[in-house]
Write a protein that holds these residues in place. Structure first.
Motif, mmCIF file in Angstrom:
data_model
loop_
_atom_site.group_PDB
_atom_site.id
_atom_site.type_symbol
_atom_site.label_atom_id
_atom_site.label_comp_id
_atom_site.label_asym_id
_atom_site.label_seq_id
_atom_site.Cartn_x
_atom_site.Cartn_y
_atom_site.Cartn_z
ATOM 1 N N GLU A 84 15.356 63.375 74.928
ATOM 2 C CA GLU A 84 16.009 64.664 75.104
ATOM 3 C C GLU A 84 15.592 65.577 73.954
ATOM 4 O OE1 GLU A 84 20.493 66.676 75.309
ATOM 5 O OE2 GLU A 84 20.233 64.530 74.964
ATOM 6 N N TYR A 85 15.263 66.826 74.290
ATOM 7 C CA TYR A 85 14.793 67.788 73.302
ATOM 8 C C TYR A 85 15.805 68.918 73.182
ATOM 9 C CZ TYR A 85 10.414 65.304 73.997
ATOM 10 O OH TYR A 85 9.459 64.320 74.090
ATOM 11 N N VAL A 86 16.242 69.185 71.952
ATOM 12 C CA VAL A 86 17.214 70.242 71.706
ATOM 13 C C VAL A 86 16.668 71.162 70.616
ATOM 14 C CG1 VAL A 86 19.558 70.799 70.989
ATOM 15 C CG2 VAL A 86 19.125 68.743 72.363
ATOM 16 N N GLY A 87 16.513 72.451 70.928
ATOM 17 C CA GLY A 87 15.996 73.405 69.970
ATOM 18 C C GLY A 87 16.945 73.624 68.804
ATOM 19 N N ILE A 88 16.382 73.931 67.635
ATOM 20 C CA ILE A 88 17.167 74.149 66.416
ATOM 21 C C ILE A 88 17.223 75.649 66.132
ATOM 22 C CG2 ILE A 88 17.339 73.705 63.944
ATOM 23 C CD1 ILE A 88 15.745 71.124 64.436
ATOM 24 N N ASP A 89 18.418 76.189 66.122
ATOM 25 C CA ASP A 89 18.608 77.617 65.843
ATOM 26 C C ASP A 89 19.039 77.812 64.387
ATOM 27 O OD1 ASP A 89 18.086 77.776 68.528
ATOM 28 O OD2 ASP A 89 20.162 78.165 69.111
ATOM 29 N N ASN A 90 19.102 79.089 63.984
ATOM 30 C CA ASN A 90 19.643 79.481 62.676
ATOM 31 C C ASN A 90 18.880 78.888 61.502
ATOM 32 O OD1 ASN A 90 21.845 80.910 63.942
ATOM 33 N ND2 ASN A 90 22.834 78.923 64.279
ATOM 34 N N ALA A 91 17.589 78.703 61.658
ATOM 35 C CA ALA A 91 16.755 78.250 60.547
ATOM 36 C C ALA A 91 16.005 79.449 59.958
ATOM 37 C CB ALA A 91 15.767 77.193 61.018
ATOM 38 N N LYS A 92 15.625 79.324 58.715
ATOM 39 C CA LYS A 92 14.764 80.309 58.067
ATOM 40 C C LYS A 92 13.359 79.734 58.065
ATOM 41 C CE LYS A 92 13.878 82.817 53.764
ATOM 42 N NZ LYS A 92 14.260 82.996 52.338
ATOM 43 N N SER B 68 3.755 81.117 67.730
ATOM 44 C CA SER B 68 5.134 80.714 67.444
ATOM 45 C C SER B 68 5.182 79.325 66.832
ATOM 46 C CB SER B 68 5.974 80.760 68.721
ATOM 47 O OG SER B 68 5.488 79.802 69.659
ATOM 48 N N ILE B 69 6.353 79.007 66.291
ATOM 49 C CA ILE B 69 6.651 77.691 65.732
ATOM 50 C C ILE B 69 7.954 77.230 66.361
ATOM 51 C CG2 ILE B 69 7.302 76.444 63.632
ATOM 52 C CD1 ILE B 69 5.478 78.552 62.152
ATOM 53 N N THR B 70 8.004 75.995 66.820
ATOM 54 C CA THR B 70 9.205 75.461 67.462
ATOM 55 C C THR B 70 9.771 74.306 66.644
ATOM 56 O OG1 THR B 70 8.454 76.100 69.672
ATOM 57 C CG2 THR B 70 10.154 74.413 69.550
ATOM 58 N N LEU B 71 11.061 74.396 66.369
ATOM 59 C CA LEU B 71 11.791 73.324 65.695
ATOM 60 C C LEU B 71 12.770 72.722 66.694
ATOM 61 C CD1 LEU B 71 12.776 75.185 62.375
ATOM 62 C CD2 LEU B 71 10.610 74.064 62.932
ATOM 63 N N GLN B 72 12.793 71.409 66.788
ATOM 64 C CA GLN B 72 13.712 70.779 67.725
ATOM 65 C C GLN B 72 14.102 69.398 67.239
ATOM 66 O OE1 GLN B 72 11.466 70.783 71.349
ATOM 67 N NE2 GLN B 72 10.064 69.187 70.697
ATOM 68 N N TYR B 73 15.211 68.929 67.752
ATOM 69 C CA TYR B 73 15.614 67.541 67.544
ATOM 70 C C TYR B 73 15.266 66.750 68.795
ATOM 71 C CZ TYR B 73 18.290 68.629 63.308
ATOM 72 O OH TYR B 73 18.666 69.019 62.045
ATOM 73 N N ASN B 74 14.689 65.584 68.598
ATOM 74 C CA ASN B 74 14.408 64.666 69.691
ATOM 75 C C ASN B 74 15.434 63.539 69.627
ATOM 76 O OD1 ASN B 74 12.235 66.292 69.972
ATOM 77 N ND2 ASN B 74 10.686 64.744 69.555
ATOM 78 N N PHE B 75 16.043 63.242 70.771
ATOM 79 C CA PHE B 75 17.004 62.152 70.866
ATOM 80 C C PHE B 75 16.405 61.073 71.767
ATOM 81 C CE2 PHE B 75 19.399 65.907 69.781
ATOM 82 C CZ PHE B 75 20.348 65.465 68.878
ATOM 83 N N PRO B 76 15.670 60.111 71.193
ATOM 84 C CA PRO B 76 15.000 59.098 72.022
ATOM 85 C C PRO B 76 15.943 58.002 72.486
ATOM 86 C CG PRO B 76 14.466 58.771 69.716
ATOM 87 C CD PRO B 76 15.334 59.992 69.779
ATOM 88 N N SER B 77 15.634 57.466 73.658
ATOM 89 C CA SER B 77 16.334 56.293 74.166
ATOM 90 C C SER B 77 15.285 55.349 74.732
ATOM 91 C CB SER B 77 17.349 56.693 75.243
ATOM 92 O OG SER B 77 16.686 57.172 76.398
ATOM 93 N N ASN B 78 15.717 54.314 75.424
ATOM 94 C CA ASN B 78 14.764 53.346 75.963
ATOM 95 C C ASN B 78 13.895 53.923 77.067
ATOM 96 O OD1 ASN B 78 15.616 51.303 74.254
ATOM 97 N ND2 ASN B 78 17.211 50.614 75.659
ATOM 98 N N SER B 79 14.333 54.970 77.739
ATOM 99 C CA SER B 79 13.610 55.430 78.928
ATOM 100 C C SER B 79 13.275 56.911 78.915
ATOM 101 C CB SER B 79 14.441 55.130 80.182
ATOM 102 O OG SER B 79 15.709 55.766 80.101
ATOM 103 N N SER B 80 13.763 57.686 77.948
ATOM 104 C CA SER B 80 13.509 59.123 77.981
ATOM 105 C C SER B 80 13.721 59.718 76.592
ATOM 106 C CB SER B 80 14.443 59.806 78.985
ATOM 107 O OG SER B 80 15.791 59.678 78.560
#
Length: 379
Positions: free
Chosen positions: A62-70, A48-60
């Motif tokens: 957050e990972y959010v998967g990206i849907d509806n991609a080709k 598989s291949i996983t696409l996600q957005y990472n939202f970095p901050s000073n201490s952690s």
């Protein structure tokens, strides 16, 4: 149970990688960073291949998967292999897809907003077999969960490919028989609703900070992954024997035997350079399929916006495995296992007048747990 997602926040300034220009990322920003996880090889049936957005901050992070991609993989410049969406940003290659030795592969995907991305072209190179595996017990020498534990070092013998410019990566995963399948913090486990059951809070247990552990209803194995990147160039061993290579450091979680699957990869120079940067910055990273540091830029670019920072790496690697039965019968006198509950001793719910309690808990299939007997299990 150790989670294979070793997600740490790394603060980087300017990073260099192969042909990628220096790019400074400010990880103190709350801006999202596109990140790709992709590990294609010639062995695994389900890739598989996983696409996600990472939202970095000073201490952690957050990972959010990206849907509806080709999402597609291009083989040898013309054969288009389409991927199907599964869930949480994961796109599946066709069942039983495997890379071919000597073939070229490129990742190509388009997001719902029209943004289009391509990776560099990666070639699958042959990997030699592992000829021998052996282990030795060491005291307080295995780094795990910010502790130094007793455990076993595992070594291999192999032979370098006859060609020059070969690069190798080793990873491992361990299968350990688990006795307890569910833990309830401040509550009790009930096996209804089926099939998973549920932990229900108990005010008295919460106040006393009590955790109860519930035995598995059948066979169950925890799957524990390596937490280091281990790579090598053949610059000093070209066409020669590779002997006594340390490829795994296995914590002494329990006295019982376990199976350690040693994975040997033949990777490209660009992948070697990428993982070498991870080692230079911080060694706390997981397997090929795990999420490396959010600020480390790999081999994928936005074809219409060359300055966009894209994390992760499109890896194409031939792989061979060796399932090693670790007996754990050579430990030192006085050795105390760390335990399979992150160092915590089991705390089963006591039986009372209600003969239906405590109930047994199911072995829930996941990336880190299975009820299927692993290959190489000798009991």
């Amino acid at each position: 149970m150790v989670n294979p997602k070793f997600l740490f926040l790394f603060i980087f300034s300017t990073l260099l990688f192969a042909c990628v220009e220096p790019f400074e990322i400010n990880l103190n920003t709350k801006d999202k960073i596109l990140f790709i996880e992709a590990d294609l090889n010639n062995i695994d049936d389900n890739q598989s291949i996983t696409l996600q957005y990472n939202f970095p901050s000073n201490s952690s992070i957050e990972y959010v998967g990206i849907d509806n991609a080709k999402v597609e993989v291009i083989e040898n410049g013309s054969n288009i292999i389409s991927c199907s969406f599964s869930s949480e940003g994961t796109y599946l290659l066709p069942t039983k897809f495997k890379t071919k030795i000597g073939a070229e592969y490129q990742l190509h995907f388009t997001l719902a907003d029209g943004s289009e991305y391509k990776s560099s072209i990666e070639t699958s190179q042959d990997v030699p077999p592992i000829s021998n595996v052996y282990s030795r017990f060491v005291s307080k020498s295995i780094a795990w969960e910010q502790s130094m534990l007793d455990g076993h070092e595992i070594f291999i013998d192999t032979k370098d490919n006859p060609t020059e410019g070969d690069f190798y990566l080793w990873q491992w995963k361990m299968y350990e028989k688990e006795s307890y399948c569910i833990s309830c913090q401040g509550g009790k486990y009930y096996n209804n609703p089926l099939p998973l059951g549920v932990c229900i809070d108990d005010a008295n247990l919460k106040r006393r900070n009590i955790t109860y552990d519930y035995q598995c209803s059948g066979d169950c194995w925890d799957i524990i992954f390596s937490n280091k990147v281990n790579i090598m160039s053949d610059i000093y061993t070209n066409s020669g024997e590779i002997k006594n290579r340390l490829v795994a450091e296995i914590p002494f979680f329990q006295f019982k035997e376990c199976v350690v699957e040693i994975q040997q990869f033949s990777i490209s120079k660009s992948a070697f350079d990428y993982f070498n940067l991870i080692i230079q910055q911080n060694q706390n990273n997981g397997s090929l399929a795990d999420t490396p540091p959010a600020g480390l830029i790999g081999n994928i670019k936005n074809i219409n916006n060359s300055v966009e920072a894209v994390g992760g790496f499109f890896v194409v690697a031939a792989k061979t495995t060796y399932n090693y039965w670790l007996k754990r019968d050579d430990y030192a006198n006085g050795t105390v296992p760390y335990g399979t509950l992150n160092g915590r001793a089991p705390s089963p719910e006591l039986a009372g007048a209600d003969t239906s309690r405590p109930p047994f808990a199911p072995c829930i299939e996941s990336k880190t747990r299975t009820a299927v007997k692993p290959q190489g299990w000798l009991k």
